[in-house]
Design an enzyme around this catalytic site. Structure first.
Site, PDB file in Angstrom:
ATOM      1  N   ILE A  60       0.849  -1.187   0.000  1.00 48.70           N
ATOM      2  CA  ILE A  60       0.000   0.000   0.000  1.00 48.70           C
ATOM      3  C   ILE A  60       0.890   1.245   0.000  1.00 48.70           C
ATOM      4  O   ILE A  60       1.999   1.247   0.537  1.00 48.70           O
ATOM      5  CB  ILE A  60      -0.977   0.025   1.188  1.00 48.70           C
ATOM      6  CG1 ILE A  60      -0.225   0.088   2.522  1.00 48.70           C
ATOM      7  CG2 ILE A  60      -1.922  -1.153   1.149  1.00 48.70           C
ATOM      8  CD1 ILE A  60      -1.134   0.349   3.709  1.00 48.70           C
ATOM      9  N   LYS A  61       0.412   2.308  -0.637  1.00 52.87           N
ATOM     10  CA  LYS A  61       1.132   3.576  -0.693  1.00 52.87           C
ATOM     11  C   LYS A  61       0.376   4.589   0.158  1.00 52.87           C
ATOM     12  O   LYS A  61      -0.688   5.067  -0.227  1.00 52.87           O
ATOM     13  CB  LYS A  61       1.254   4.072  -2.132  1.00 52.87           C
ATOM     14  CG  LYS A  61       2.173   5.275  -2.262  1.00 52.87           C
ATOM     15  CD  LYS A  61       2.312   5.700  -3.699  1.00 52.87           C
ATOM     16  CE  LYS A  61       3.413   6.743  -3.832  1.00 52.87           C
ATOM     17  NZ  LYS A  61       3.282   7.884  -2.907  1.00 52.87           N
ATOM     18  N   VAL A  62       0.923   4.886   1.326  1.00 47.62           N
ATOM     19  CA  VAL A  62       0.263   5.806   2.250  1.00 47.62           C
ATOM     20  C   VAL A  62       0.619   7.244   1.909  1.00 47.62           C
ATOM     21  O   VAL A  62       1.611   7.526   1.238  1.00 47.62           O
ATOM     22  CB  VAL A  62       0.619   5.481   3.714  1.00 47.62           C
ATOM     23  CG1 VAL A  62       0.007   4.164   4.140  1.00 47.62           C
ATOM     24  CG2 VAL A  62       2.136   5.442   3.906  1.00 47.62           C
TER      25      VAL A  62
END
Length: 287
Positions: free
Chosen positions: A22-24
């Protein structure tokens, strides 16, 4: 430490050997656990230890020599807030401490660049670095704000993340080849799929003083040069820290004829995709 960057793609790659994270939505940060202290570095190389002091304190729990790459994020309510991270990054140390008391930061880690004792791991494959990173983070106290990013080898899980987590501050998914080493700069071995509201643009100039620019001249993905809308004070401060270190080289004009001070390319900003059809764009953040 020059950081590795992902190539922007419209959709996630599929096939054997891809891993997905995931890319926060926060600030890219490298954490150095030194012999008796911790140093935090922004993507640009600038020392940002003072504004992320709560993360520096937590980093003291790591073994000396460890170097981690990740994202400093701030959660407000039940959502990762880029605005809160931006406010922290643009604050003076005293103000940053006040903000940290209200909204403590998290450090979401996705790579281990050096292991205990300073052993350089950048030349080893992603899956090996990932395993070593999880081993290092497993030694931290329960509840530590230094946490591993969620990852999977199942593209369907990654697509579900992409579709369902945007509302809590997850801006996309990064795909990495299991065999990929950690290489500075942009590489097709790392690919990111972001939600389509924004695109990246290269800063080629500015108006106003370099330390606090009023607007930015940017080169858009279609090759046009345009002047942005006026920057917010926190964003102007953050971009200005990079502009003052770049040489200026005269005056230039946008495609619409607006004048600006030319600066060396290298700084990349995110702009709202919907505004790029027009002569003026809206800058949302420093990439």
């Amino acid at each position: 430490m020059a950081v590795a960057l992902a190539e922007l793609v419209p959709s996630l790659p599929v096939g054997r050997g891809w891993r997905y994270e995931i890319k926060v939505d926060g600030h890219r940060t490298v954490l150095w656990r030194l012999a008796d202290s911790v140093r935090l570095q922004a993507r640009s190389g600038r020392d940002v230890t003072a504004v992320w002091g709560d993360l520096a304190v937590s980093g003291l729990e790591l073994p000396p020599g460890v170097v981690l790459d990740g994202e400093a994020v701030v959660v407000v309510g039940d959502r990762i807030s880029f605005g809160a991270a931006q406010s922290r990054a643009a604050s003076r140390p005293a103000r940053a401490r006040e903000l940290a008391e209200r909204y403590p930061a998290l450090f979401i880690v996705w790579d281990l660049l050096a292991g205990p004792g300073g052993v350089d791991l950048r030349g080893r494959p992603y899956v090996e670095r990932r395993g070593a990173m999880l081993d290092v983070l497993a030694g931290l106290p329960s509840g530590s704000p230094v946490q591993a990013v969620s990852a999977t080898d199942d593209v369907e899980v990654a697509r579900a993340w992409y579709a369902s987590l945007h509302d809590i501050g997850v801006e996309g998914v990064v795909a990495k080849l299991a065999t990929s080493t950690y290489r500075a700069g942009r590489s097709s071995a790392w690919r990111k799929a972001r939600h389509a509201e924004t695109v990246d643009a290269v800063v080629v100039g500015f108006t106003g003083p370099p330390l606090r620019p009023r607007t930015l001249a940017v080169r858009l993905p279609d090759g046009r040069t345009a002047l942005s809308q006026r920057l917010s004070a926190p964003l102007a401060a953050e971009v200005g820290a990079h502009l003052v270190a770049s040489p200026v080289s005269g005056r230039g004009r946008t495609d619409a004829g607006e004048a600006f001070t030319v600066t060396g390319p290298g700084v990349v900003v995110e702009v709202l995709a919907g505004t790029t059809r027009h002569a003026v764009v809206t800058v949302t953040r420093l990439r």
